[in-house]
Design an enzyme around this catalytic site. Structure first.
Site, PDB file in Angstrom:
ATOM      1  N   LEU A 226      50.107  49.815  73.497  1.00 10.45           N
ATOM      2  CA  LEU A 226      51.492  49.810  75.026  1.00 10.45           C
ATOM      3  C   LEU A 226      52.567  48.878  74.241  1.00 10.45           C
ATOM      4  O   LEU A 226      52.849  49.022  73.104  1.00 10.45           O
ATOM      5  CB  LEU A 226      50.432  48.162  75.731  1.00 10.45           C
ATOM      6  N   ASN A 227      53.662  49.718  75.325  1.00  7.75           N
ATOM      7  CA  ASN A 227      54.849  48.831  75.075  1.00  7.75           C
ATOM      8  C   ASN A 227      55.830  48.410  76.114  1.00  7.75           C
ATOM      9  O   ASN A 227      55.082  48.362  76.839  1.00  7.75           O
ATOM     10  CB  ASN A 227      55.990  49.765  72.901  1.00  7.75           C
ATOM     11  N   ASP A 228      56.739  49.549  76.454  1.00  8.03           N
ATOM     12  CA  ASP A 228      57.592  48.986  77.469  1.00  8.03           C
ATOM     13  C   ASP A 228      56.926  48.417  79.155  1.00  8.03           C
ATOM     14  O   ASP A 228      56.344  50.184  79.364  1.00  8.03           O
ATOM     15  CB  ASP A 228      59.000  50.146  78.009  1.00  8.03           C
TER      16      ASP A 228
ATOM     17  N   GLN B 272      54.452  51.992  79.055  1.00  8.78           N
ATOM     18  CA  GLN B 272      54.265  53.546  78.286  1.00  8.78           C
ATOM     19  C   GLN B 272      53.392  52.568  77.692  1.00  8.78           C
ATOM     20  O   GLN B 272      53.059  51.394  77.288  1.00  8.78           O
ATOM     21  CB  GLN B 272      55.084  52.788  77.520  1.00  8.78           C
TER      22      GLN B 272
ATOM     23  N   ARG C  57      67.973  58.200  77.959  1.00  2.00           N
ATOM     24  CA  ARG C  57      66.765  57.613  78.487  1.00  2.00           C
ATOM     25  C   ARG C  57      66.809  56.279  78.983  1.00  2.00           C
ATOM     26  O   ARG C  57      67.997  55.955  78.700  1.00  2.00           O
ATOM     27  CB  ARG C  57      65.731  57.697  77.245  1.00  2.00           C
ATOM     28  N   ASP C  58      65.441  56.001  79.091  1.00  2.00           N
ATOM     29  CA  ASP C  58      65.055  54.317  80.266  1.00  2.00           C
ATOM     30  C   ASP C  58      65.861  54.228  81.534  1.00  2.00           C
ATOM     31  O   ASP C  58      66.879  53.416  81.927  1.00  2.00           O
ATOM     32  CB  ASP C  58      65.206  53.869  78.803  1.00  2.00           C
TER      33      ASP C  58
ATOM     34  N   GLU D 168      68.915  50.746  74.627  1.00  2.00           N
ATOM     35  CA  GLU D 168      67.723  50.855  75.162  1.00  2.00           C
ATOM     36  C   GLU D 168      66.992  49.953  76.328  1.00  2.00           C
ATOM     37  O   GLU D 168      67.680  49.233  76.387  1.00  2.00           O
ATOM     38  CB  GLU D 168      66.336  50.544  74.013  1.00  2.00           C
TER      39      GLU D 168
HETATM   40  C1  FRU Z   1      61.706  51.597  74.309  1.00  2.00           C
HETATM   41  C2  FRU Z   1      61.624  53.028  74.264  1.00  2.00           C
HETATM   42  C3  FRU Z   1      62.530  53.811  75.022  1.00  2.00           C
HETATM   43  C4  FRU Z   1      61.440  54.137  75.279  1.00  2.00           C
HETATM   44  C5  FRU Z   1      60.339  54.367  75.001  1.00  2.00           C
HETATM   45  C6  FRU Z   1      58.960  55.531  74.635  1.00  2.00           C
HETATM   46  O1  FRU Z   1      60.881  50.810  73.272  1.00  2.00           O
HETATM   47  O2  FRU Z   1      61.720  52.910  72.609  1.00  2.00           O
HETATM   48  O3  FRU Z   1      63.465  53.662  74.770  1.00  2.00           O
HETATM   49  O4  FRU Z   1      62.132  55.467  76.952  1.00  2.00           O
HETATM   50  O5  FRU Z   1      60.019  53.063  74.278  1.00  2.00           O
HETATM   51  O6  FRU Z   1      57.410  54.448  74.456  1.00  2.00           O
END
Ligand code: FRU
Length: 510
Positions: A36-38, A54, A170-171, A233
């Site tokens: 898992l990330n964001d 994520q 992005r984002d 980001e």
């Molecule tokens: C931040 C990031 C975002 C991107 C996502 C990819 O942690 O790098 O910029 O959208 O994670 O997983």
């Protein structure tokens, strides 16, 4: 033949061994399998909170990011759902990257060509298999019920980066323009062609056709944010009223990669900061170039706030990724093939220009007041009986500043493998050097904001700890892989400690 990515993720989730892992947190958002990330697309629908995030279901064997999905009615017990965004379209084959959500109501739904209340925006990431060249596009997924999700047939909404920028673009964060009813804005984190970070704003009336307005600028900031790292980001704007003055401010929270401030803090490879100003057009005025870290912990990144229907206002809730960069080499990869978690949602407010963050979940405190409250505790190590036998708990302690003469704090874990959290007057010190995970920093000393009261609140959930000092004046998030056989916590006292109030509660795995 194209892969059935939906089925493959379902198979990975069905084969997951996370539930048997003693480090797997039980009251936080955690991946059902993999990485898992964001946090993404956080939203409130009636009495239910939805967290998307994520999710790389095949980690560590293959990196491919979906949007995972969990929901909760109390912010403590989370249910896993099937991934909501599958990276199986021509424009997102290399990953459905981060974004946010907006919840429409009434005439807003009728005005949107998609006619759906839930609008989720994300970045479609596409890498050319031969040249490795990246295309980043901004895309839309909608849902009427948060069970079925449909990609907008007109995707991508914004097919590529604008001139003057690279494909690090992005984002998206989409929000209603408070100054122009019926209009929406999209903030995107970008890299300029000269490899400095920035954010750009787009505008729309219908959420599907977007026009570039320009780059976010900071008049009066003395150039502080002009060459501020190489990429921004996850930028997000949130409007908050300052509790001291009653004035509305626009708080920009973002992750500028590659900054080198000349002062304490910013130890993480990727920091997360905020600045406070007034958004007028594409200008964020009145920041004075001042910025602070959102959280002082080793593991914190990419936070965002929950979207709400305008007719259902509530506290501003912020959740971040309890991780940073690619610090994936954690014990849970071996034991359960999963890594990382989201923080507990925090209620966000603003006081004298500084963010205040308090844990959002407020179930009755069932394990009661620690017996040590009301006594003058002398130097020593004291078991907190109310937490004994538990590995997931929350504890709040208030000390009397006058009568407390030395450092005090908590020890979590066993003699051999522990995390120590110490308040020594105006310094918070966290030491995880004997725990099972400390590669990216083991000791951190943080100067507390001026006037910070000696109130310590700790949320500990097996391998994740969040430390709040002075009723939300300072927050520090860390992964805390202490001895899996240890339970509870001990009060560490070095001098005299007068505890005036305290409370606890414990959680059992469901
Ligand atoms: C931040 C990031 C975002 C991107 C996502 C990819 O942690 O790098 O910029 O959208 O994670 O997983």
């Amino acid at each position: 033949m194209t892969e059935d990515l939906k089925r493959l993720s379902q198979e990975a989730i069905a084969a997951s061994a996370v539930a048997d892992d003693p480090d797997y947190p039980c009251f936080h958002v955690v991946p059902p399998v993999g990485r898992l990330n964001d946090p993404n697309g956080l939203l409130v629908d009636g009495d239910t909170y939805h967290a998307f995030y994520q999710l790389s279901p095949f980690h560590p064997h293959r990196k491919l990011v979906y949007w995972g999905h969990s929901s909760s009615t109390d912010l403590l017990h989370w249910r896993h759902h099937a991934p909501a965004v599958i990276p199986d379209s021509s424009y997102d084959l290399s990953g459905a990257y981060s974004g946010n959500a907006i919840v429409l109501e009434g005439h807003e739904v009728d005005a949107a060509p998609t006619r759906a209340p839930f609008q989720l925006f994300y970045t479609g990431n596409l890498k050319d298999p031969v040249t490795d060249e990246r295309t980043a596009s901004q895309c839309l997924v909608t849902s009427g019920d948060l069970t079925d999700f449909a990609k907008w047939p007109g995707n991508p909404l914004i097919p590529a980066h604008a001139e003057g920028y690279t494909s690090h673009y992005r984002d998206p964060q989409v929000f209603r323009d408070p100054d122009r009813p019926g209009e929406y804005r999209m903030l995107i984190g970008v890299q300029r062609a000269d490899e400095t970070g920035a954010a750009v704003l787009y505008r729309s009336r219908d959420l599907v056709s977007w026009e570039l307005e320009g780059e976010l600028s900071f008049p009066g900031a003395g150039g502080a944010f002009d060459a501020f790292g190489y990429m921004w980001e996850c930028p997000g704007l949130v409007r908050l009223k300052d509790e001291d003055t009653g004035e509305d401010w626009d708080v920009l929270i973002w992750c500028p990669q590659g900054i080198t401030p000349d002062r304490e803090g910013f130890e993480n490879i990727f920091p997360c900061v905020y600045t406070v100003g007034h958004l007028v057009g594409t200008e964020l005025r009145d920041t004075g170039g001042v910025f602070h870290e959102v959280d002082r912990g080793f593991e914190f990144y990419a936070p965002q706030v929950f979207a709400r229907r305008p007719s259902e206002p509530g506290p501003v809730l912020l959740t971040g990724w309890a991780g940073n960069a690619s610090e994936d080499d954690q014990p849970s990869i071996e034991t359960g093939q999963w890594v990382h978690a989201l923080t507990m949602p925090r209620i966000l407010s603003l006081k004298a220009g500084r963010l205040i963050q308090c844990p959002a979940a407020s179930l009755p405190y069932d394990a009661g007041e620690p017996a040590l409250v009301g006594e003058c505790v002398k130097a020593g190590l004291y078991e907190i009986d109310e937490l004994s036998g538990h590995r997931s708990w929350q504890l709040r302690l208030e000390a009397d500043a006058e009568q407390t003469t030395g450092p005090w704090g908590l020890q979590i874990g066993s003699d051999d493998s522990h995390v120590d959290i110490t308040l020594d007057r105006q310094v918070l010190r966290v030491d995880r050097s004997t725990s099972r995970y400390a590669q990216h920093g083991s000791v951190r000393s943080v100067t507390l904001p001026e006037g910070c009261a000696p109130v310590l609140e700790v949320i500990h959930d097996r391998s994740l700890t969040e430390v709040f000092v002075g009723d939300g004046a300072l927050v520090l998030t860390l992964r805390s892989f202490v001895d899996v056989n240890s339970t509870g916590a001990r009060l560490m006292v070095d001098g005299d400690l007068a505890l005036t109030a305290g409370s606890t509660r414990t959680f059992a795995p469901s």
